[in-house]
Design an enzyme around this catalytic site. Sequence first.
Site, PDB file in Angstrom:
ATOM      1  N   SER A   7       0.845  -1.192   0.000  1.00 33.14           N
ATOM      2  CA  SER A   7       0.000   0.000   0.000  1.00 33.14           C
ATOM      3  C   SER A   7       0.878   1.238   0.000  1.00 33.14           C
ATOM      4  CB  SER A   7      -0.888   0.018   1.245  1.00 33.14           C
ATOM      5  OG  SER A   7      -1.366   1.342   1.457  1.00 33.14           O
ATOM      6  N   HIS A  32      -1.243  -1.337  -4.291  1.00 32.29           N
ATOM      7  CA  HIS A  32      -2.508  -0.979  -3.638  1.00 32.29           C
ATOM      8  C   HIS A  32      -2.546   0.537  -3.406  1.00 32.29           C
ATOM      9  CE1 HIS A  32      -6.003  -1.906  -1.030  1.00 32.29           C
ATOM     10  NE2 HIS A  32      -5.539  -0.931  -0.246  1.00 32.29           N
ATOM     11  N   ASP A  34      -4.731   3.696  -1.957  1.00 39.22           N
ATOM     12  CA  ASP A  34      -5.808   4.060  -1.033  1.00 39.22           C
ATOM     13  C   ASP A  34      -6.324   5.459  -1.338  1.00 39.22           C
ATOM     14  OD1 ASP A  34      -6.001   1.777   0.803  1.00 39.22           O
ATOM     15  OD2 ASP A  34      -3.910   2.251   1.236  1.00 39.22           O
ATOM     16  N   MET A  36      -8.928   8.330  -0.328  1.00 45.52           N
ATOM     17  CA  MET A  36      -9.738   8.775   0.818  1.00 45.52           C
ATOM     18  C   MET A  36     -10.186  10.212   0.608  1.00 45.52           C
ATOM     19  SD  MET A  36      -7.421   7.297   3.923  1.00 45.52           S
ATOM     20  CE  MET A  36      -6.683   5.663   3.857  1.00 45.52           C
ATOM     21  N   HIS A  65      -8.436   1.129  -3.974  1.00 51.18           N
ATOM     22  CA  HIS A  65      -9.367   0.940  -2.860  1.00 51.18           C
ATOM     23  C   HIS A  65     -10.032   2.288  -2.574  1.00 51.18           C
ATOM     24  CE1 HIS A  65      -9.539   0.015   1.793  1.00 51.18           C
ATOM     25  NE2 HIS A  65     -10.748   0.197   1.276  1.00 51.18           N
ATOM     26  N   MET A  67     -12.175   4.680  -0.606  1.00 46.46           N
ATOM     27  CA  MET A  67     -12.783   4.979   0.697  1.00 46.46           C
ATOM     28  C   MET A  67     -13.378   6.372   0.597  1.00 46.46           C
ATOM     29  SD  MET A  67      -9.680   3.384   2.938  1.00 46.46           S
ATOM     30  CE  MET A  67      -8.624   3.440   1.499  1.00 46.46           C
ATOM     31  N   MET A 136     -11.429  -5.540   5.667  1.00 41.03           N
ATOM     32  CA  MET A 136     -10.632  -4.566   6.426  1.00 41.03           C
ATOM     33  C   MET A 136     -10.313  -5.151   7.800  1.00 41.03           C
ATOM     34  SD  MET A 136     -10.019  -1.977   4.516  1.00 41.03           S
ATOM     35  CE  MET A 136      -8.997  -1.231   5.795  1.00 41.03           C
ATOM     36  N   ASP A 174      -6.608  -6.246   4.441  1.00 42.43           N
ATOM     37  CA  ASP A 174      -5.973  -4.921   4.449  1.00 42.43           C
ATOM     38  C   ASP A 174      -6.029  -4.325   5.849  1.00 42.43           C
ATOM     39  OD1 ASP A 174      -5.097  -2.366   3.866  1.00 42.43           O
ATOM     40  OD2 ASP A 174      -6.766  -1.851   2.531  1.00 42.43           O
TER      41      ASP A 174
END
Length: 223
Positions: A7, A32, A34, A36, A65, A67, A136, A174
């Site tokens: 990540s 990966h 992330d 957000m 991913h 979020m 998660m 994760d």
Amino acid sequence: MVRIAPSILSADFAALGRDIALVERGGADLIHVDVMDGHFVPNITIGPPVVRAIKRVATKPLDVHLMIEEPDRYIEDFVNAGASMVSVHVEAVPHLHRTVHFIKKLGAQAGVVLNPATPAASLEDIAGDLDFVLVMSVNPGFSGQAFIRHSLEKLRAVRGVLDRAWSSAVIEIDGGIDLSNVGDVVSAGASILVAGNAIFGTPDPEGATRALRAAAVGSPTRA
Ligand code: DX5
Ligand code: ZN
């Protein structure tokens, strides 16, 4: 087959190209990413322009991913920017079936994410449509948090839901993954292992990627 997905949330954002090259040399299978938005989770990271830049330098597929609230508004942008895998949170999407099929129609692999308190049973009516499930094992928002042990039961429960639906979806885990728990999560059914701090929080991300794989491959797999 176990896949390692470093990540980049824990990488040096001023040197993403260098850090991605390091973990790819260490045998990373996926990168990966992330995303957000400061609403769905209490942190803000990056958007499609950075994914596009990463895509230029990464040789491995990008696992994005999301979020964020209202992910449907941005999925196409992320796929156009280079995402090969896109996951959305069950908790953020009102029409999950529509969203999953939208991701697939765009040519990406579709994944659904469960927060620690979201039951595996919430996947029952979508399990057969999924390419992967992301469990998660921390509350999403930050790297470097402690692994929640109950996630091992969640992994087994998710595998049960997928098996009952004859789903071939794989399970990604994760949050808080490191050498101390990698064997347990693989034994419980995870085959894509995300790790941020355990890789980029070390002085040797290349070696740490390799060590995680060695520990994962050395553990008994479920199937
Ligand atoms: C957390 C993110 C994770 C995070 C993992 O919200 O989804 O991908 O970067 O970092 P570690 O492995 O440090 O928990
Ligand atoms: Zn993540």
